[in-house]
Design a protein around this motif. Structure first.
Motif, PDB file in Angstrom:
ATOM      1  N   ASP A 119       1.102  -0.900  -0.346  1.00  0.00           N
ATOM      2  CA  ASP A 119       0.166  -0.364  -0.115  1.00  0.00           C
ATOM      3  C   ASP A 119       1.152   1.063   0.124  1.00  0.00           C
ATOM      4  N   ASN A 120       0.708   2.228  -0.471  1.00  0.00           N
ATOM      5  CA  ASN A 120       0.943   3.157  -1.080  1.00  0.00           C
ATOM      6  C   ASN A 120       2.704   3.631  -0.596  1.00  0.00           C
ATOM      7  N   PHE A 121       3.151   3.018  -1.509  1.00  0.00           N
ATOM      8  CA  PHE A 121       5.033   2.889  -2.039  1.00  0.00           C
ATOM      9  C   PHE A 121       5.467   4.430  -1.440  1.00  0.00           C
ATOM     10  N   GLU A 122       4.725   4.581  -2.951  1.00  0.00           N
ATOM     11  CA  GLU A 122       4.715   5.671  -2.933  1.00  0.00           C
ATOM     12  C   GLU A 122       5.222   7.164  -2.724  1.00  0.00           C
ATOM     13  N   GLU A 123       3.874   6.892  -1.545  1.00  0.00           N
ATOM     14  CA  GLU A 123       4.526   8.047  -0.494  1.00  0.00           C
ATOM     15  C   GLU A 123       5.248   7.695   0.936  1.00  0.00           C
ATOM     16  N   HIS A 124       6.283   6.627   0.825  1.00  0.00           N
ATOM     17  CA  HIS A 124       7.072   6.579   1.014  1.00  0.00           C
ATOM     18  C   HIS A 124       8.891   6.881   1.359  1.00  0.00           C
ATOM     19  N   ASP A 125       9.606   7.524   1.988  1.00  0.00           N
ATOM     20  CA  ASP A 125      10.943   7.976   1.408  1.00  0.00           C
ATOM     21  C   ASP A 125      11.974   6.562   1.463  1.00  0.00           C
ATOM     22  N   TYR A 126      11.554   5.526   1.620  1.00  0.00           N
ATOM     23  CA  TYR A 126      12.031   4.256   1.816  1.00  0.00           C
ATOM     24  C   TYR A 126      12.606   3.550   0.762  1.00  0.00           C
ATOM     25  N   ASP A 127      13.878   3.215   0.194  1.00  0.00           N
ATOM     26  CA  ASP A 127      13.298   2.091  -1.044  1.00  0.00           C
ATOM     27  C   ASP A 127      13.292   1.176  -0.900  1.00  0.00           C
ATOM     28  N   GLY A 128      13.826   0.609   0.388  1.00  0.00           N
ATOM     29  CA  GLY A 128      13.331  -0.521   1.090  1.00  0.00           C
ATOM     30  C   GLY A 128      13.737  -0.950   2.080  1.00  0.00           C
ATOM     31  N   ILE A 129      13.601  -1.948   2.329  1.00  0.00           N
ATOM     32  CA  ILE A 129      13.580  -2.188   4.416  1.00  0.00           C
ATOM     33  C   ILE A 129      14.668  -3.002   4.767  1.00  0.00           C
ATOM     34  N   LEU A 130      15.553  -2.993   5.622  1.00  0.00           N
ATOM     35  CA  LEU A 130      16.286  -3.755   6.101  1.00  0.00           C
ATOM     36  C   LEU A 130      15.524  -4.097   7.808  1.00  0.00           C
ATOM     37  N   GLY A 131      15.564  -6.027   7.194  1.00  0.00           N
ATOM     38  CA  GLY A 131      14.846  -6.476   8.367  1.00  0.00           C
ATOM     39  C   GLY A 131      15.979  -6.464   9.399  1.00  0.00           C
ATOM     40  N   LEU A 132      15.536  -6.427  11.669  1.00  0.00           N
ATOM     41  CA  LEU A 132      16.895  -6.387  12.208  1.00  0.00           C
ATOM     42  C   LEU A 132      16.090  -7.585  13.156  1.00  0.00           C
ATOM     43  N   GLY A 133      15.000  -8.301  12.378  1.00  0.00           N
ATOM     44  CA  GLY A 133      14.671  -9.244  13.811  1.00  0.00           C
ATOM     45  C   GLY A 133      15.158 -11.223  13.128  1.00  0.00           C
ATOM     46  N   PHE A 134      14.892 -11.763  13.659  1.00  0.00           N
ATOM     47  CA  PHE A 134      15.380 -12.902  14.240  1.00  0.00           C
ATOM     48  C   PHE A 134      15.246 -13.857  12.765  1.00  0.00           C
ATOM     49  N   GLU A 135      16.201 -15.358  12.865  1.00  0.00           N
ATOM     50  CA  GLU A 135      16.435 -15.599  11.749  1.00  0.00           C
ATOM     51  C   GLU A 135      14.735 -16.948  11.219  1.00  0.00           C
ATOM     52  N   ALA A 136      14.210 -16.801  12.931  1.00  0.00           N
ATOM     53  CA  ALA A 136      13.115 -17.665  12.648  1.00  0.00           C
ATOM     54  C   ALA A 136      12.405 -16.709  11.635  1.00  0.00           C
ATOM     55  N   LEU A 137      12.324 -15.272  11.478  1.00  0.00           N
ATOM     56  CA  LEU A 137      11.348 -14.308  10.324  1.00  0.00           C
ATOM     57  C   LEU A 137      11.516 -14.677   9.060  1.00  0.00           C
ATOM     58  N   ALA A 138      12.827 -14.727   8.794  1.00  0.00           N
ATOM     59  CA  ALA A 138      13.091 -14.507   7.711  1.00  0.00           C
ATOM     60  C   ALA A 138      13.043 -15.664   6.606  1.00  0.00           C
ATOM     61  N   GLU A 139      12.063 -14.781   5.925  1.00  0.00           N
ATOM     62  CA  GLU A 139      11.651 -15.612   5.013  1.00  0.00           C
ATOM     63  C   GLU A 139      12.671 -16.512   3.601  1.00  0.00           C
ATOM     64  N   GLY A 140      12.759 -17.195   3.235  1.00  0.00           N
ATOM     65  CA  GLY A 140      13.280 -18.547   2.251  1.00  0.00           C
ATOM     66  C   GLY A 140      14.666 -18.876   3.277  1.00  0.00           C
ATOM     67  N   GLY A 141      14.698 -18.226   4.605  1.00  0.00           N
ATOM     68  CA  GLY A 141      15.232 -19.037   5.802  1.00  0.00           C
ATOM     69  C   GLY A 141      16.872 -18.719   5.304  1.00  0.00           C
ATOM     70  N   VAL A 142      16.812 -17.611   5.056  1.00  0.00           N
ATOM     71  CA  VAL A 142      18.353 -16.671   4.905  1.00  0.00           C
ATOM     72  C   VAL A 142      19.226 -16.072   5.711  1.00  0.00           C
TER      73      VAL A 142
END
Length: 460
Positions: free
Chosen positions: A242-265
């Protein structure tokens, strides 16, 4: 009177609604959705999670770094007694990503570029006791989001990312995902000599929508920290967000733990700690109030908080979740006894179970307008407090107000999203501006202290 219906005498609802500019309502609604992946098991399911060595206890340590004639301080604050000198034997330092202009000597950009190139070329994973220390200016988007620059590829391409504790993947937009008139930067893999693409599909679901693309491997630079051949995603489809153009960021850098990592990366924080570039496996946020802030990797910034940290152990190694003893309101008492609280930078407000939120705002005298809870700015609002680890953390009226329109004030409180774990409050930017929070990856805990905001009196 029913919960959610304001006891205040006020103009008709439609009249009040017209007083709130549509762009402010849209921006607020865009910002409040938590950037947390929809996961069936908030405790991490059956995935194996790598453990991180405990940095230990002991005296504080500090290291100075000099780059091209400039200087910066690498500060390691005590964590429950301090940082063991052996705990810093990983050889790392403290990365301070400034969200404000700092009066520091100008660094030699060419020398810094050569150093980073050398690190990548040699595959260096430990940079000695000092490590790389770098101040990076980040932006405060009207207290509704904080983003900062990183570099991807060789030579480095600058993109802005949201540092999100509620997810664990790094992704950035590619050109094909953006409209021709888009203001966003993107990652152009054809310009990187170190890029390695894959056919492995990437998909992550947030409360505000989904992102799809493909995994790849390339160099990632966060300030002065370098991760060669790191696995992240090129986002090729942002239509579901939703509304990506309204945001000031170009991507997201996740700082959660491995259990949340999609693809197990691998995660950014996990890889940084294993690389030996951090003094201790800790990062910390200072979110400025209408001014820039700062994120620190490898320690904390003493000038941004007062008093001591109160530590609360995590209840799971997935989200940064802790036990929530109770939610209380001054003059009313305990309004609820939810089980958990997620402390997260991916949400700009406080978000709780719908019934509990309605009860709170009822006693605050708020009315709901276009999905927002508003009060008269001159009205008294009882203090809201969250008890974590046996200690109350109060939020007063000025802490709760996120925007003002004429005589009306918008409260930074919203009912939870569909994918929020049950009986859970999310303590986002409203909480993290009042309190400086360190996220201790190694000891699996958070530390909370009163933030030192410019122009405000701080007493402990």
């Amino acid at each position: 009177r029913k919960p959610g219906i304001s006891p205040l005498a006020s103009p008709p609802t439609m009249l009040v609604a017209r007083c709130i500019p549509p762009n402010l309502v849209r921006l607020a609604l865009v910002a409040v959705f938590a950037l947390y992946p929809a996961v069936a098991d908030a405790d991490g399911g059956d995935r194996d999670v790598d453990t991180v060595a405990d940095p230990g206890e002991g005296p504080s340590a500090a290291a100075d770094a000099s780059v091209g004639g400039g200087s910066a301080e690498a500060e390691v604050e005590s964590f429950g007694g301090g940082v063991d000198s052996a705990g810093a034997s990983s050889g790392g330092g403290v990365l301070r990503m400034q969200l404000k202009k700092v009066n520091r000597p100008v660094r030699d950009a060419e020398l810094q570029s050569m150093k980073l190139s050398l690190v990548t070329a040699l595959g260096v994973t430990s940079l000695g006791a000092q490590g790389l220390v770098e101040a990076v200016e980040l932006k405060n988007n009207d207290n509704l989001g904080y983003s900062g620059d990183i570099e991807l590829g060789t030579p480095g391409q600058t993109v802005s990312v949201l540092f999100n504790t509620g997810s664990a993947n790094l992704w950035v937009a590619r050109k094909a995902a953006l409209a021709p008139e888009s203001k966003h930067a993107h990652f152009d893999s054809s310009r990187s000599s170190t890029f390695v693409g894959t056919k492995d599909a990437f998909r992550v679901e947030y409360a505000s929508g989904r992102v799809k693309g493909f995994f790849c491997h390339d160099r990632v630079v966060i300030g002065g920290l370098v991760l060669p051949k790191f696995t992240f995603a090129e986002a090729s489809d942002l239509s579901g967000l939703d509304n990506f153009e309204e945001h000031d960021y170009d991507g997201i850098l996740g700082l959660g733990f491995e259990a949340l990592a999609e693809g197990g990366v691998p995660t950014v924080m996990g890889r940084l700690w294993k690389s030996g570039q951090l003094a201790v496996p800790v990062f910390a946020f200072f979110l400025g109030d209408r001014v820039p802030g700062e994120i620190v990797f490898g320690g904390v910034a003493p000038e941004h908080y007062v008093g001591d940290f109160h530590f609360v152990p995590l209840s799971s190694r997935s989200f940064w979740t802790v036990e929530l003893d109770q939610v209380g309101l001054e003059g009313v008492g305990v309004l609820s006894s939810p089980k958990h609280a997620i402390v997260g930078s991916g949400n700009s407000l406080l978000m709780g179970p719908a019934d509990e939120v309605k009860s709170l705002v009822y006693y605050m005298g708020a009315m709901e307008i276009q999905g927002l809870w508003v009060i008269m700015c001159d009205s008294d609002v009882p203090t809201l407090s969250f008890r974590l680890g046996g200690k109350d953390f109060p939020l007063e009226r000025d802490d709760l107000v996120v925007a003002k329109v004429d005589d009306w004030c918008i409260l930074g409180i919203m009912a939870d999203a569909d994918n929020t774990p049950p009986q859970t409050w999310i303590l986002g930017g409203v909480f993290m501006r009042k309190y400086y929070v360190q996220f201790d990856w190694g000891k699996e805990r958070i530390g909370i202290a009163l933030a030192k905001q410019t122009g405000k009196d701080n007493f402990v």
